[in-house]
Design an enzyme around this catalytic site. Structure first.
Site, PDB file in Angstrom:
ATOM      1  N   LYS A 158      40.390  38.589  45.949  1.00 13.91           N
ATOM      2  CA  LYS A 158      39.519  38.929  44.822  1.00 13.91           C
ATOM      3  C   LYS A 158      40.367  39.546  43.711  1.00 13.91           C
ATOM      4  O   LYS A 158      41.108  40.515  43.937  1.00 13.91           O
ATOM      5  CB  LYS A 158      38.472  39.943  45.302  1.00 13.91           C
ATOM      6  CG  LYS A 158      37.070  39.643  44.847  1.00 13.91           C
ATOM      7  CD  LYS A 158      36.106  40.561  45.559  1.00 13.91           C
ATOM      8  CE  LYS A 158      34.717  40.444  45.005  1.00 13.91           C
ATOM      9  NZ  LYS A 158      33.817  41.432  45.597  1.00 13.91           N
TER      10      LYS A 158
HETATM   11  O1  G3P Z   1      31.027  42.872  45.697  1.00 14.66           O
HETATM   12  C1  G3P Z   1      30.744  42.618  44.357  1.00 14.66           C
HETATM   13  C2  G3P Z   1      29.380  43.010  43.919  1.00 14.66           C
HETATM   14  O2  G3P Z   1      28.417  42.311  44.664  1.00 14.66           O
HETATM   15  C3  G3P Z   1      29.124  44.486  43.872  1.00 14.66           C
HETATM   16  O3  G3P Z   1      27.862  44.711  43.397  1.00 14.66           O
HETATM   17  O4  G3P Z   1      26.885  46.026  41.549  1.00 14.66           O
HETATM   18  O5  G3P Z   1      26.117  46.352  43.884  1.00 14.66           O
HETATM   19  O6  G3P Z   1      28.368  47.168  43.198  1.00 14.66           O
HETATM   20  P1  G3P Z   1      27.277  46.155  42.980  1.00 14.66           P
END
Ligand code: G3P
Length: 215
Positions: A83
């Site tokens: 990533k």
């Molecule tokens: O792993 C990437 C993403 O899905 C993170 O989302 O916004 O819940 O931190 P968030």
């Protein structure tokens, strides 16, 4: 649509696997920070636990650092996808890694043109952050639609991986748009299973059965 689970928690991954719903895993530094123990051991276990792609994120900000971290990360297993953040240096790293045959997932994508650049650089996946966009009063799903159209227009093999999912409607909309992958937190996966009418209907069946057997 493929389902990835967005977690670094092995218990959640193992539980979700019982439903055979999980096609892969995405992690990030924040998700690892919630776990106890050495992240390397956890990452190695996750890569052994699932057959599908496992996204592990780099920490470095310079392309050379990202490439050298990526070379270490892929040692965790043949299913590792590295990533990389959507930055100038990140694009440079994606281009180099793509040349080396290392799969990348470009993360923190908030605009269609960022996604286009990531695809052109050779990313295997781009991750639009729908929940965080919605939180700003912008439409995360409009971004997913735009990316899907752009990749279809030009036959990019890059997959749209819908990330930052907050609730079942995000999953439904991603599937209706035809996104390639949704990476879903464990709590949202479980909430997709449940429906109050299913519970009510099941209870009714059981009650009726009991009554008829007592006759
Ligand atoms: O792993 C990437 C993403 O899905 C993170 O989302 O916004 O819940 O931190 P968030």
């Amino acid at each position: 649509m493929k389902f990835f689970i967005d977690t670094a928690n092995l218990d959640q991954i193992r539980k979700a696997k019982e439903y055979n719903l999980i096609d892969g895993v995405t992690t990030n530094p924040t998700l690892f920070s919630r776990e106890t123990g050495d992240w390397r051991e956890i990452a190695a276990k996750i890569c052994r636990e699932v057959e599908g792609p496992v996204s592990l994120e780099v920490i470095g900000l310079e392309a050379e650092e990202m490439v050298s971290e990526a070379k270490e990360l892929v040692k965790f297993g043949p299913n590792v996808v590295v990533k990389i953040p959507m930055t100038e240096q990140g694009l440079k790293a994606v281009n180099i890694l793509s040349g080396l045959g290392i799969m990348t997932n470009v993360t923190l994508v908030f605009s269609p043109l960022q996604g286009l650049l990531a695809a052109k650089a050779g990313a295997a996946y781009v991750s639009p952050f729908v929940g965080r966009l919605d939180g700003l009063g912008q439409s995360g799903m409009e971004l997913v639609e735009q990316l899907t159209t752009i990749f279809d227009n030009y036959d990019f093999s890059t997959q749209v991986l819908v990330a930052s999912i907050r609730h079942p409607m995000h999953v439904l909309e991603a599937a209706l748009i035809g996104a390639d992958v949704a990476t879903v937190p464990f709590s949202v996966i479980m909430s997709l299973v449940r429906h109050p009418m299913t519970d009510k209907g099941l209870q009714q069946f059981l009650d009726d059965w009991k009554k008829s057997q007592a006759k």
